[in-house]
Design an enzyme around this catalytic site. Sequence first.
Site, PDB file in Angstrom:
ATOM      1  N   HIS A 189       0.831  -1.215   0.000  1.00 22.05           N
ATOM      2  CA  HIS A 189       0.000   0.000   0.000  1.00 22.05           C
ATOM      3  C   HIS A 189       0.860   1.258   0.000  1.00 22.05           C
ATOM      4  CE1 HIS A 189      -3.961  -1.678   0.221  1.00 22.05           C
ATOM      5  NE2 HIS A 189      -3.731  -2.354   1.341  1.00 22.05           N
ATOM      6  N   CYS A 245      -0.337   2.400  -4.631  1.00 26.84           N
ATOM      7  CA  CYS A 245      -1.157   3.571  -4.925  1.00 26.84           C
ATOM      8  C   CYS A 245      -0.361   4.846  -4.672  1.00 26.84           C
ATOM      9  CB  CYS A 245      -2.407   3.577  -4.045  1.00 26.84           C
ATOM     10  SG  CYS A 245      -3.522   2.190  -4.294  1.00 26.84           S
TER      11      CYS A 245
END
Length: 385
Positions: A189, A245
Amino acid sequence: MASKRVSCSYCAVQITVPPHTHAIHCAVCQTITRVQPNDPLVQAHNSVRHATSKLKDMLNTASSNIHMMVATMNNNSGSRTSGSGYYPQARPLPSMAPVSTHGSKRAVLCGVSYNGQRYRLNGTVNDVKCMRYFLIQKLGFPSDCILVLTEEESDPSLIPTKNNIRKALKWLVQGCQSGDSLIFHYSGHGSQQPDFNMDEVDGYDEMLWPVDHQTEGTILDDEINATIVRPLPRGARLHAIVDACHSGTVLDLPFVCRMERDGKYMWENQGCKSAIYKGTSGGLAVTLSACDDHQVSVDTTALSGNASTGAMTYSFIQAAQNEPGLTYGRLLNAMRQTIRDTNIGSHLNGPVKSLLKKVLHPKSPQVPQLSSSETFDVYSKHFVP
């Protein structure tokens, strides 16, 4: 005007910077030093700190050797040599042993799954395994020069915690010389937060999430840049492949390649915003990231069948191994085309699916990005890790 070497005001480490740099951010002690050219008082102060630091290192080394000798005498176990007696088994972990061979290749591969958390990712370990195989079998990286951090590792020092990732990044550039090729691959992430030191064009810092980020915090792009970008010496190469991301400028490199769908491109200078130098010490640093800073990336089965992978990692390996010696422009376009041609939205995995459906727009999918410490012709410069 030629570049110059500046000493950190705290630990006295030498850093090469352009002549008009106003401040440096030390990758070793994280101290920010204001640059005052040709100031004899500052130079004398730094010399004293440098000498003090050297003396401390010598004392610490001597103390460690004494403790090791005492421990050896109090311990009868050990490995037998061909002669008489024993020698102590005092050796570093093979995975963290420093590599100093000129022209060497080494890599840090980090896959964070967030086991037991609601935003668990399914494909990150697969990404790391695929990348390791690719580096060894296709690019000739020695297996003992690849450091792998995942939650599947039995060694606690190889779990992708914030502290372990920091240590791994320092190991990656330790003793780096001209001719060395370094790889940093991260699958996990990523996110953004407001930029507090005013060095970001869009007003946001990018960050990576270690497995213990809820208690220990994230790793900011400023720190990553200071640790593995700025120490990179002339003649050395660093490629960061970041499958996360909001990862477009996660290494804070000065130049971002803005490429249109038809392949036309221009370099955007983002380093002009910062008074702190964000380039290398003469080497080349390049980031291939999963998406732009405002976009999200996906963990999916759409590309590889039943196995979950990061869309960016899969598309990178596919392009690089199918067309050896391709240019950076060709590589970036091939990755983008693979993701465009795949119906990723219908194959989102796990608990992340409902979250991403809220933020993903069918007309704005993830678009892999290229950034660099220097500008070049992306259609003539070959991708050579």
